[in-house]
Design an enzyme around this catalytic site. Sequence first.
Site, PDB file in Angstrom:
ATOM      1  N   VAL A 285       0.644  -0.939   0.053  1.00 42.08           N
ATOM      2  CA  VAL A 285      -0.088   0.434   0.296  1.00 42.08           C
ATOM      3  C   VAL A 285       0.701   1.547   0.263  1.00 42.08           C
ATOM      4  CG1 VAL A 285      -1.663   0.907   1.423  1.00 42.08           C
ATOM      5  CG2 VAL A 285      -1.998  -1.232   1.385  1.00 42.08           C
ATOM      6  N   GLU A 290      -1.807   4.994  -4.812  1.00 42.75           N
ATOM      7  CA  GLU A 290      -3.394   4.749  -5.719  1.00 42.75           C
ATOM      8  C   GLU A 290      -3.785   6.336  -6.417  1.00 42.75           C
ATOM      9  OE1 GLU A 290      -1.784   2.220  -2.179  1.00 42.75           O
ATOM     10  OE2 GLU A 290      -1.864   4.403  -2.412  1.00 42.75           O
ATOM     11  N   ASP A 332      -2.968  17.814 -44.591  1.00 46.17           N
ATOM     12  CA  ASP A 332      -3.186  17.478 -45.804  1.00 46.17           C
ATOM     13  C   ASP A 332      -3.930  19.330 -46.051  1.00 46.17           C
ATOM     14  OD1 ASP A 332      -4.654  16.984 -48.826  1.00 46.17           O
ATOM     15  OD2 ASP A 332      -6.600  17.281 -47.347  1.00 46.17           O
ATOM     16  N   ASN A 630       5.301   8.212  -1.815  1.00 42.97           N
ATOM     17  CA  ASN A 630       5.321   6.606  -1.363  1.00 42.97           C
ATOM     18  C   ASN A 630       6.735   6.452  -1.030  1.00 42.97           C
ATOM     19  OD1 ASN A 630       3.093   6.772  -3.939  1.00 42.97           O
ATOM     20  ND2 ASN A 630       2.345   5.914  -2.356  1.00 42.97           N
ATOM     21  N   ASN A 658      -2.102   8.026   1.033  1.00 42.75           N
ATOM     22  CA  ASN A 658      -2.194   8.406  -0.720  1.00 42.75           C
ATOM     23  C   ASN A 658      -3.673   8.398  -1.185  1.00 42.75           C
ATOM     24  OD1 ASN A 658       0.449   7.148  -0.210  1.00 42.75           O
ATOM     25  ND2 ASN A 658       0.123   4.636  -0.529  1.00 42.75           N
ATOM     26  N   ASP A 662      -2.548  12.846  -0.017  1.00 37.99           N
ATOM     27  CA  ASP A 662      -1.892  12.881  -1.407  1.00 37.99           C
ATOM     28  C   ASP A 662      -2.551  13.163  -2.646  1.00 37.99           C
ATOM     29  OD1 ASP A 662       0.312  12.550   0.264  1.00 37.99           O
ATOM     30  OD2 ASP A 662       1.018  11.036  -0.761  1.00 37.99           O
TER      31      ASP A 662
END
Length: 823
Positions: A285, A290, A332, A630, A658, A662
């Site tokens: 984790v 995540e 084009d 992390n 997380n 975060d």
Amino acid sequence: MNGPQTPVSQEQSRPTPPSTPRPVNTVLGLSQAEATRRLAEHGRNEIQREQTRSPWAVLLEQFRSPMIALLLGAGGVSALLGEYADALAIGAIVVVNALIGFLQEFKAEQALVALRSMTAPRARVMRDGYAVQLPSAEVVPGDVLLLEAGDVVAADAHLLEAHALATNEAALTGESAPVDKAAQEVAADAPLAQRSDTVFLGTAVTRGTGLAEVRATGMHTELGKIAHLLASTSDTETPLEQRLAKVTRTLLLACLAVVVLVAALGLWRGQGWMTVLLSAISLAVAAVPEGLPAVVTIALALGVRRMAARHALVRRLQAVETLGSTTVVCTDKTGTLTTGTMEVREVWGTHSHAILFASAACCDASLGPDGKEGTGDPTELALLRAALARGIRREEIERERPRVMVRPFDSETKRMSVLRADGALYVKGALEVLLPRCRADTNTVSASRAARELAGRGLRVLAVAQGNGPEEENLELLGLVGMADPPRPEAVEAVAAARAAGVRTVMITGDSLETAQAIGRELGILQPGEDAAERIHARVTAEDKLRIVRSWKERGEVVAMTGDGVNDAPALREAHIGIAMGRTGTEVTREAADLVLTDDNFATIITAIHEGRAIYENIRKTLVYLLVGNVGELTLMLAASLVGLPMPLVPLQLLWINLVTDSLPALALVMDPARSELLARPPRRPDEPMLGPAQWRYILMVGTLEALLVLGVFIWADPAHDVDRARALAFSTLVFAELLRAFAARSATRIFWEVGPLTNRLLLGIVIFSVGLQVVLYELPAARGLFGLGALHPRELGLAFALGLLPVTLLEMTKLVRRVARG
């Protein structure tokens, strides 16, 4: 048409002749019975379109990324271990991310369906000797098509009769000017643009009438062959997808290595399997950001929303970022860089008013009330618009000097003449045809030289003369008119902006080399001293366009391809990003594209490049921000395990950090406004990693700094005496450090006050909200119990906040020190 035609109800699936039919032409065409047999043999006259993805396919597509697979694995193991709160939190992340991506891409799919239009919904053919109207899907080989101005050709057909017939084949060949057609046989292996005896499915009749026998229908037509080329192309993985997949693999390997190491240490120390597995889950984790999938998806979705406001429909989220890394734009010409309509660019002669008057007096086309749109041959419409700008109206000429006689334009005579009631004869056509019919005092040398100069600048040259009486002899050459499909004004600026941004523009067209190079110079694509063969490609086929795109890709370039014609579709699919014109683009082209410009504005591409670069920069700095957290968590957990301490944080606390601490600031970081100087930079190298050595050094150094700070707090709080209180203090210190560090993450060189506290109010609000939310956790007994938190005194929370200020303060001071060191 030259004869009457039988009216047909729109509801009829197969028309039948009326009770008193009137023959239209001696050509009988097929009998209804034979047509029915051939329809069963050859199939319906339809282009097999690419199937629109179903909602379920769009949804399942959201679960393909390695990061999602990693999260699903972590959630599954959590559930097996009974850590249902962890598993539920991870599952919620995956579902929310998938729904965001699904809603964006499904909306784009639905918008594309709304853009579809049938190429030629109905056709007029001869059946049993009578003219009937029927759905174009029921046209079969052997049918005889009846053609007149305004029709869309329903199949590839060989001409039996042609009277001043011309078609617009720009969508098929890229040739902007109408192509004259005649019933005279040409070689079967002649280039597509030179098959004057054939009309093609999807092209439009601009003038004249004709009869043509159908030779090919459906996928056997030239348009069908181009559609079939799409099967030989493949969707290219975008640079963003490649870079994020590489980062994910790196994280996965690092996670596995650390988990194995900690598990081995735990077993060696005699810890139970459950304790070892719980430690492993905690580390997994801690290692996985995540919030990254949601952050990336939302960043791209924001780009989609901004592009939609600027008339660009994004079919794939990653397409916006891909434009930011584009190094070559293959485009084009007709309808993309140019307006797609003919315009008088120059008039050569002593009396331009007289030249334009004679041109208007020798026209069959008609302008609408607005003076812009009209019906008839595009060349004549250009002449009428130029005449109208001088106050000359064809309607007034017809009223004051009615026509007495008309000799229509013919591909053999290459001229047209109109005799008016006052005895004046007005003639227009090719100079080489008119000069022998002009008086001896006509300055042949000057006119020929002027014609060559006009043609050398890519203009289509038309001579205009005047005489007396019905005979086309002893004429007075009034002058020359030079016409072309002019560049879009915004395209000139866009090409210049692309050059300044280090993006090469390569023009690919079916026009002649002289016309292409002239337009290329006018647009700024071709500069003095540059290799014309690399920048300009003329007289190209669909296969040539595909080859050109592949050759740039083989050189390592990130290629965007724009276009609107069917012959552009395979190259659009092959390019890293295909960009179709929504208004003038064909259905096949739009379905092959990643991005559809609903206003057909080439300049929107440069806006998208700017947006793409901003998105990439925001994703990169947000990824660095997330990974610092992390790495800090992973280092903290690993260091505690190595020295034999209890886990400083439990899995649910790590998930809270997380997901809330975060991910919420990360969502605000990714919304940072685009900086104008981004377009002044050269494109990123195609092989440049998302995270280079400099970014990894920063991640490791700052992550280690945070880990040491929190580990020190954990040890100081004496976990042996009260582990829940120690975890609570370590938890809050890490939360505050992460939240406050978001301010330093906005720029690598400028401090928070220089960037501007209020330039990203969302980030400021989220940090204040999250700090308050963190404090509330300690006030709610149920929350403390869920997260395993011990009670903290307000003074201890204040201490945690003060300690959390240390990393961001050190980072901001480092920026100032580096600035002073550089002088």
